[in-house]
Design a protein around this motif. Structure first.
Motif, PDB file in Angstrom:
ATOM      1  N   SER A 106     -18.472  97.391  33.003  1.00 44.23           N
ATOM      2  CA  SER A 106     -18.728  98.831  33.016  1.00 44.23           C
ATOM      3  C   SER A 106     -17.764  99.606  32.125  1.00 44.23           C
ATOM      4  O   SER A 106     -18.100 100.684  31.629  1.00 44.23           O
ATOM      5  CB  SER A 106     -18.657  99.365  34.455  1.00 44.23           C
ATOM      6  N   PHE A 107     -16.560  99.076  31.892  1.00 40.56           N
ATOM      7  CA  PHE A 107     -15.579  99.804  31.101  1.00 40.56           C
ATOM      8  C   PHE A 107     -15.801  99.612  29.603  1.00 40.56           C
ATOM      9  O   PHE A 107     -15.464 100.480  28.808  1.00 40.56           O
ATOM     10  CB  PHE A 107     -14.166  99.385  31.493  1.00 40.56           C
ATOM     11  N   CYS A 108     -16.327  98.465  29.207  1.00 38.30           N
ATOM     12  CA  CYS A 108     -16.674  98.196  27.803  1.00 38.30           C
ATOM     13  C   CYS A 108     -18.142  97.777  27.776  1.00 38.30           C
ATOM     14  O   CYS A 108     -18.451  96.573  27.717  1.00 38.30           O
ATOM     15  CB  CYS A 108     -15.794  97.112  27.209  1.00 38.30           C
ATOM     16  N   PRO A 109     -19.072  98.736  27.850  1.00 41.57           N
ATOM     17  CA  PRO A 109     -20.485  98.405  28.044  1.00 41.57           C
ATOM     18  C   PRO A 109     -21.105  97.600  26.917  1.00 41.57           C
ATOM     19  O   PRO A 109     -22.182  97.002  27.123  1.00 41.57           O
ATOM     20  CB  PRO A 109     -21.156  99.784  28.187  1.00 41.57           C
ATOM     21  N   TRP A 110     -20.474  97.532  25.752  1.00 44.79           N
ATOM     22  CA  TRP A 110     -21.019  96.710  24.682  1.00 44.79           C
ATOM     23  C   TRP A 110     -21.027  95.220  25.040  1.00 44.79           C
ATOM     24  O   TRP A 110     -21.699  94.436  24.384  1.00 44.79           O
ATOM     25  CB  TRP A 110     -20.256  96.947  23.389  1.00 44.79           C
ATOM     26  N   ASN A 111     -20.269  94.843  26.076  1.00 45.31           N
ATOM     27  CA  ASN A 111     -20.256  93.443  26.509  1.00 45.31           C
ATOM     28  C   ASN A 111     -21.338  93.131  27.541  1.00 45.31           C
ATOM     29  O   ASN A 111     -21.574  91.957  27.851  1.00 45.31           O
ATOM     30  CB  ASN A 111     -18.896  93.091  27.117  1.00 45.31           C
ATOM     31  N   GLU A 112     -21.966  94.145  28.098  1.00 49.58           N
ATOM     32  CA  GLU A 112     -22.939  93.943  29.173  1.00 49.58           C
ATOM     33  C   GLU A 112     -24.153  93.160  28.671  1.00 49.58           C
ATOM     34  O   GLU A 112     -24.572  93.299  27.529  1.00 49.58           O
ATOM     35  CB  GLU A 112     -23.410  95.300  29.711  1.00 49.58           C
ATOM     36  N   GLY A 113     -24.685  92.318  29.570  1.00 48.27           N
ATOM     37  CA  GLY A 113     -25.930  91.627  29.257  1.00 48.27           C
ATOM     38  C   GLY A 113     -25.777  90.128  29.236  1.00 48.27           C
ATOM     39  O   GLY A 113     -24.772  89.572  29.690  1.00 48.27           O
ATOM     40  N   ARG A 114     -26.804  89.473  28.696  1.00 50.26           N
ATOM     41  CA  ARG A 114     -26.867  88.010  28.723  1.00 50.26           C
ATOM     42  C   ARG A 114     -26.384  87.416  27.397  1.00 50.26           C
ATOM     43  O   ARG A 114     -26.774  87.873  26.323  1.00 50.26           O
ATOM     44  CB  ARG A 114     -28.300  87.556  29.028  1.00 50.26           C
TER      45      ARG A 114
END
Length: 410
Positions: A328-336
């Motif tokens: 949540s703090f670095c949303p560019w990492n979110e996902g698969r």
């Protein structure tokens, strides 16, 4: 609510900026340490929060290269000198600095951020996971014996002033870095940290000493230590050897250095404050129960760019797994992310394939160097297996042949 201004540190403001840090940590540093901190501060990577003319919060970063499984030295930001004045707490200043720092680290292309935590509870919410442990011990050297490796008798030991053999010791350290994840390739100037010795920080011990291990005229190891004299009633010597750091290039040099520490006259204890959790002396001692071994957290790590971070290391076994990452703090990492790799290298790319393991970036940080098993995190409910067998496969792949270790703070 007062108006605050976040600024990049100007060299002329360093004293005021650093004084706020000292206040937060309870007092002024020794002048020798303060001068060192000034010399290694990267002002362009340091920020301060100002309330008018007053510095009320600080944060900095060092440009490091971190050893990871497989031996690569990966660019990493060493987050440091973080403080908030007691008059300005709970106003979001720490969160604002962490946000600014991670954006800057990403812009510089560094896939990892590192820190040592004064209070571990603070940094989990920013995605940092405990990645290494440090071993501490109080060894009853007057009662414990060592079973020394073959060749120990071939090692020549000599005492030297720490500053006089700094170059030779640093060469030994440099050869050791790639072999153990978590170690830092020291930038120019950082070698001085190992010989800082302000008298007010010795706690009653004597000046820093150094013993060098040599074979055929070549330096193959060293140990830096303090000797603290103590006498019991009846004039019984009961001194303590306080180990600062020790590196050796082979078992014989390693064993010779430990035997030297055990044999120092008028001492009965060797105090160990920061060694790897799997340090070899644990298997040389005759009685582990007389060593008072304990562990504590060491380095905290967070992937700033998940794909680049996971590609930078190798894996103990072949692995092909889809990770569903929350951050949540670095949303560019979110996902698969599909991680495919093995002992020779890895790739980690975005995918639409079904997730097989679900975890946050914090768990990735804890497991990244091989010191924390994904299976252990799963047992705590922090990793979820979505495909049967994926957890065991990934956990085995993330393991490292030696436990990670951070040899010194920053």
């Amino acid at each position: 609510m007062t108006t605050t201004d976040v600024r990049v540190l100007r060299p002329d403001d360093w004293d005021r900026w650093f004084s706020n840090l000292e206040l937060a940590f309870g007092g002024r540093e020794a002048e020798e340490e303060r001068e060192f901190d000034r010399s290694v501060t990267e002002c362009e990577r340091s920020i301060g929060v100002w309330d008018g003319d007053e510095v009320v919060a600080t944060a900095g970063a060092f440009s490091f290269r971190l050893s990871v499984p497989g031996g690569a030295l990966v660019p990493a930001a060493g987050v440091t000198m973080v403080s908030v004045a007691p008059t300005h707490r709970r106003r979001g200043l720490l969160t604002a600095m962490m946000r600014r720092q991670l954006d800057d680290i990403r812009a510089l292309g560094e896939p990892l951020a590192l820190l040592t935590a004064s209070e571990p509870a603070i940094y989990g919410r920013f995605g940092y996971g405990a990645a290494t442990q440090q071993l501490m011990a109080d060894i009853q050297s007057s009662l414990v014996r060592l079973q020394l490796p073959p060749g120990t008798e071939e090692i020549r030991l000599r005492l030297a002033k720490p500053a006089d053999v700094l170059e030779q010791c640093e060469a030994v350290y440099a050869q050791s870095v790639a072999a153990r994840p978590g170690m830092l390739a020291r930038q120019p100037g950082w070698e001085r940290q190992g010989v800082l010795d302000p008298p007010e920080d010795r706690g009653g011990a004597g000046a820093l000493q150094c013993v060098v291990a040599e074979r055929g005229g070549e330096t193959v190891g060293y140990a830096r230590y303090h000797n603290k004299a103590q006498w019991q009633p009846g004039a019984v010597p009961e001194g303590t050897v306080i180990l600062r750091d020790l590196e050796a290039l082979d078992p014989a040099a390693y064993g010779a250095l430990w035997q030297f520490l055990f044999d120092i006259d008028l001492t009965s204890t060797v105090k160990v404050r920061n060694r790897p959790a799997d340090d070899a002396w644990l298997h040389l001692v005759s009685d582990i129960r007389r060593c008072a071994v304990r562990l504590r957290d060491g380095l905290y790590l967070r992937p700033v760019e998940v794909g680049a971070a996971l590609e930078a290391r190798t894996y103990a076994t072949d692995v092909d797994v889809v990770l569903d990452v929350t951050d949540s703090f670095c949303p560019w990492n979110e996902g698969r992310w599909r991680l495919t790799g093995g002992p020779k290298g890895a790739s980690c790319v975005r995918t639409e394939d079904p997730a097989e393991l679900a975890l946050s970036v914090r768990e990735l940080g804890s497991a990244y160097l091989g010191g924390t098993a994904l299976t252990a995190l799963a047992a705590a409910g922090r990793v979820r297996e979505l495909r049967e067998g994926a957890l065991a496969e990934a956990s085995a792949a993330f393991a490292a042949p030696v436990l990670p270790w951070l040899p010194h703070g920053f």
